[in-house]
Write a protein that holds these residues in place. Structure first.
Motif: not given
Length: 205
Positions: A4-8, A12-14, A25-30, A48-54
């Motif tokens: 519903q309201d994803p954070s950075m 990164r965790l997922l 619908i705009a992305l959350p501010d973070a 931007d800033g997403g975590q690699s799958r591994a």
């Protein structure tokens, strides 16, 4: 996953690389990203800033599920630098050169090429399950539950290949049951055929 309201921290965790959202619908501010496609009433954004799958981390802590969940939800937790595992022991190695290249033949067959100058933990951002099995350079190794719900494999220093394959345990049990049923039917058919075979007439007195 529906967030519903994803954070950075969620990203990164997922290991989230893209978000599909309704138009207007705009992305959350973070979060920031680049729109790469539009279709119907939806927009696809590369984050931007997403975590690699591994990712290969030099530090991890061992703790039970409740404490692991609290640890990964802590804003200070850095999934690109550390991990929490269930039953993997603790390690706090100095920072070192590390890399992981993720390849997916199918969702149930994953290969990760790992390079590290120290013993480390490979964290694969696919959901942990008892059906996952891992090999390190062809030798079986344990798949740990990492970061509460992801996969972790301990790797020694050097260049290695980790392969993760999912085998549904219910398939084997289903095949065994099916084989038993077919053998039973075959046995019943053989017995019935034996009873139905006509006997030769008795010789005259």
């Amino acid at each position: 996953s529906v967030l519903q309201d994803p954070s950075m921290r969620d990203v990164r965790l997922l290991g989230i690389g893209f978000i599909v959202s309704p138009r207007g619908i705009a992305l959350p501010d973070a979060l920031t990203g680049t729109v790469v496609a539009r279709e119907g009433g939806f927009v696809l954004t590369r984050l931007d800033g997403g975590q690699s799958r591994a990712v290969v981390v030099p530090r991890w802590r061992s703790m039970d599920a409740d404490r692991a969940l609290a640890a990964v939800l802590d804003p200070a937790f850095r999934p690109d630098q550390e991990a929490v595992v269930e039953g993997g022991g603790d390690r706090n190695a100095p920072g070192a050169a590390r890399a992981a290249i993720y390849r997916e033949a199918t969702p149930e067959d994953v290969t990760v090429r790992v390079a590290s100058t120290t013993d480390a933990l490979l964290v694969v951002r696919n959901a942990w399950d008892v059906g996952w099995h891992a090999t390190l350079d062809g030798e079986p190794v344990e798949v740990l539950r990492a970061d509460y719900l992801m996969q972790g494999v301990r790797v020694p220093a050097g260049d290695h290949v980790v392969r993760l394959i999912y085998r549904d345990p219910t398939i084997g049990r289903g095949l065994a049951v099916s084989a038993a049923v077919w053998l039973g039917l075959l046995g019943a058919w053989v017995r019935r055929r034996g009873r139905a075979t006509p006997r030769p007439p008795a010789p005259p007195p």
